[in-house]
Design an enzyme around this catalytic site. Structure first.
Site, PDB file in Angstrom:
ATOM      1  N   GLU A 160      10.816 -12.890  -4.533  1.00 20.37           N
ATOM      2  CA  GLU A 160       9.372 -12.620  -4.408  1.00 20.37           C
ATOM      3  C   GLU A 160       8.668 -12.220  -5.708  1.00 20.37           C
ATOM      4  OE1 GLU A 160       9.108  -9.728  -1.255  1.00 20.37           O
ATOM      5  OE2 GLU A 160       9.895 -11.102   0.234  1.00 20.37           O
ATOM      6  N   GLU A 265      15.392 -16.922   5.634  1.00 19.82           N
ATOM      7  CA  GLU A 265      15.084 -15.739   6.463  1.00 19.82           C
ATOM      8  C   GLU A 265      14.280 -16.176   7.685  1.00 19.82           C
ATOM      9  OE1 GLU A 265      13.344 -12.554   4.153  1.00 19.82           O
ATOM     10  OE2 GLU A 265      14.666 -12.933   2.456  1.00 19.82           O
TER      11      GLU A 265
END
Ligand code: XIL
Length: 371
Positions: A160, A265
């Site tokens: 991220e 995810e």
């Protein structure tokens, strides 16, 4: 005396029945098709694992995980706050257990994650110099990545690092180390973990602007002569709103760079949300409408969820030559982080198995995508 005897016999009978029902549900679990076997020739099937699962506190859960999944990502225990709690202290206990778990059950482990702006150790907040951040960054990657080299299959080296518009997120790493920190993280990981695959991981990086930023990052790493093996699209999506076109375009564009593509995810939110993505720092305030299904998921939503998962897996299979892994963020609905984020204490239903590990309609739709 007689009463006492009767009580003991009753207790034995109850225990026997309880054991029988355990055996019964364990036997039933064996009749459910296995995701890992079903997709064996296509891509790996992973799950996130929490502490209780890694500690094998429930043997039935362990057997269930081993039957359904051949890859796993620690949900929290390898994040820097947990594995590197003090400047000179590391806590490898749970991560070592995870490695043993993987070995025992033939499950490949994806280390998650070396460099991330969230779940950082508390001591980072007291650091205000470039030198100290640099020292933490280097020591952390060297120590953790080398300890698990050849033991984990892969690392999410950086997680991220991007904003929604494709620019770099203003993390502590960007602030002190500048734009090149991502390349430098991969360089250090490559030295410390030569036998481990190295990935960049993010959410919403199937969206055009963020994808463009992600492509730039990958190009930059490669241009520096540093190894990057794959890109992870987290895949925290919303029911009825799966961005299939963007996902397909992303698979093609990332694969064209010569990196492996994975969905790392995966979960599909069915609860109300006023934003898209998975920025853990973002929260919502609860109101009367925010937890609409406290006891059960309505059939209409269940059907949409199943259709969404079916469409996704059809797309994944279409591009199975480019996709190496699909990981769900949790084993069953009860384990999901979405019960507590972005609002605490909701009841969400984002995965393929319900709170009792029973397959949902979505599970059977996914299984049926394999001809
Ligand atoms: C989440 C975990 O599931 C939670 O238990 C924890 O409280 C916060 O982090 N993107 C990621 C994951 O890369 O590490 C996050 O996991 C979910 C979003």
């Amino acid at each position: 005396m007689l009463l006492k005897k009767l009580a003991i016999t009753t207790r034995t009978a109850v225990l026997l029945l309880a054991n029988l029902s355990l055996l019964h549900s364990a036997a039933l679990a064996q009749t459910i098709p296995s995701l890992r076997d079903t997709f064996k020739k296509d891509f790996g099937i992973g799950t996130a694992l929490n502490n209780a699962q890694i500690n094998e506190t429930n043997p039935q859960t362990t057997a269930f995980i081993a039957r359904q999944f051949n890859m796993a990502t620690p949900e929290n225990i390898m994040k820097s706050a947990l594995i590197h709690p003090g400047w000179d202290t590391y806590d490898f206990e749970m991560a070592d257990k995870l490695i043993a778990f993987g070995k025992k059950h033939d499950i490949k482990i994806n280390g998650h994650t070396l460099i991330w702006h969230s779940q950082l150790p508390a001591f980072i907040r007291g650091i205000h110099s470039k030198d100290s951040i640099q020292t933490f960054f280097t020591n952390h990657i060297k120590t953790v990545a080398s300890r698990y080299d050849g033991k984990v299959f892969s690392w999410d080296v950086v997680n991220e690092a991007l904003n929604e518009d494709g620019t770099m997120r203003k993390s502590v790493f960007l602030q002190y180390l500048g734009d090149d920190f991502v390349t430098e993280a991969f360089r250090l990981a490559q030295q410390a973990a030569p036998k481990t695959e190295l990935y960049y991981n993010d959410y919403n990086n199937e969206q055009p602007k963020k994808r463009a930023g992600c492509i730039d990052l990958i190009r930059k790493i490669k241009a520096a002569g540093v190894r990057i093996d794959g890109v992870g699209i987290q895949g925290h999506w919303h029911v009825g709103r799966i961005p299939l076109k963007d996902i397909e375009e992303s698979i093609l564009q990332y694969a064209a760079l010569g990196v492996k593509v994975m969905f790392t995810e995966l979960d599909i939110e069915v609860l109300p949300r006023n934003f898209q993505g998975a920025d853990v720092g973002q929260r919502m305030t609860a109101n009367a409408q925010s937890n609409p299904y406290p006891t059960a998921l309505p059939d209409s939503v269940q059907t949409q969820l199943a259709a969404d998962y079916e469409a996704l897996f059809k797309l994944f299979l279409k591009h199975k030559d480019k996709i190496t892994r699909v990981t769900f963020w949790g084993v069953n609905d009860g384990d999901s982080w979405l019960n507590n984020w972005p609002i605490r204490g909701r009841t969400s239903y984002p995965l393929l198995f319900d709170r009792k590990d029973q397959p949902k309609p979505a599970f059977y739709k996914v299984i049926a995508t394999v001809k």
